[in-house]
Design a protein around this motif. Structure first.
Motif, short mmCIF file in Angstrom:
data_model
loop_
_atom_site.label_atom_id
_atom_site.label_comp_id
_atom_site.label_asym_id
_atom_site.label_seq_id
_atom_site.Cartn_x
_atom_site.Cartn_y
_atom_site.Cartn_z
N SER A 125 -26.84 -18.47 2.10
CA SER A 125 -25.46 -18.63 2.57
C SER A 125 -24.66 -17.34 2.51
O SER A 125 -23.90 -17.05 3.42
N ASN B 72 -34.22 -28.34 10.46
CA ASN B 72 -33.17 -27.39 10.84
C ASN B 72 -31.80 -27.89 10.37
O ASN B 72 -31.00 -27.14 9.85
N ASN B 73 -31.55 -29.18 10.53
CA ASN B 73 -30.29 -29.76 10.06
C ASN B 73 -30.18 -29.68 8.54
O ASN B 73 -29.10 -29.42 8.01
N GLU C 96 -32.59 -15.42 13.96
CA GLU C 96 -32.48 -16.78 13.43
C GLU C 96 -33.61 -17.02 12.43
O GLU C 96 -34.43 -17.91 12.60
N SER D 157 -27.28 -24.78 3.48
CA SER D 157 -26.62 -23.47 3.56
C SER D 157 -25.10 -23.63 3.53
O SER D 157 -24.42 -22.87 2.85
N ALA E 178 -29.25 -26.20 7.60
CA ALA E 178 -27.84 -25.94 7.92
C ALA E 178 -26.92 -26.58 6.88
O ALA E 178 -25.97 -25.95 6.42
N TRP E 179 -27.18 -27.83 6.50
CA TRP E 179 -26.32 -28.51 5.53
C TRP E 179 -26.43 -27.89 4.13
O TRP E 179 -25.42 -27.72 3.44
#
Length: 189
Positions: A114, A163-164, A26, A170, A167-168
């Protein structure tokens, strides 16, 4: 993949020994957390940077190895890849594109995060030599890792939110790359 509390407990208990496998599994999230833990004084920034870079490179080698030794570049793609659209002509085009601009593809994939796994595996399929593969990945991983460590250092208090964001961003970059790829493939037909 892991909750923040679980990561913190593992890292505080096992130290740098647990950081490398976590960085492989991760990478970006662990790198941000590593920056925060360095700010808290659990580890030095240089130790965190070294561990994160080792994790990045080992993870890249795993994807490269998958492409290099599992998927054959000179034969017919495995059935599961053919069903996903990797036909023999597309495989040949991909191999040629790595011959011409493999370094650029690797750097772009590492920096956008990504498409990383796909491009790293593609480099293995294309049989890109290992030394240039490692060179371009390390060159791209250095600023990426420093940026993510800096994010953790500065904004570690809001690590779950970072972290969010990752994620968004990516997800957005992946969608953009997928749409661009589909449009490019259609334009070539």
């Amino acid at each position: 993949m892991f909750s923040l509390e679980t990561l913190e407990t593992l890292i505080r208990t096992h130290g740098l020994l647990i950081m490398t496998p976590l960085a492989i599994l991760e990478g970006p999230v662990v790198t941000v957390i590593a920056g925060y833990f360095a700010r808290l004084g659990y580890f030095s920034v240089s130790a965190m940077f070294t561990v994160v870079m080792v994790g990045e490179v080992l993870g890249d080698i795993i994807f490269y190895s998958l492409g290099r030794w599992v998927i054959k570049a000179d034969g017919q793609p495995p059935g599961w890849l053919a069903r996903l659209g990797l036909t023999q002509p597309r495989l040949e085009k991909m191999v040629k594109s790595f011959d011409r601009k493999g370094g650029r593809l690797l750097v772009l994939a590492k920096l956008t995060h990504s498409a990383g796994a796909l491009v790293l595996t593609g480099a293995g399929i294309a049989r890109m030599p290992l030394v240039p593969f490692l060179f371009y990945n390390i060159i791209a991983a250095i600023p990426k890792s420093l940026f993510l460590l800096g994010l953790g250092w500065m904004f570690g208090d809001i690590i779950a939110e970072v972290n969010n964001w990752i994620a968004w961003v990516s997800l957005g970059l992946f969608i953009l790359l997928a749409v661009t790829g589909v449009l490019w493939v259609r334009s070539k037909q």
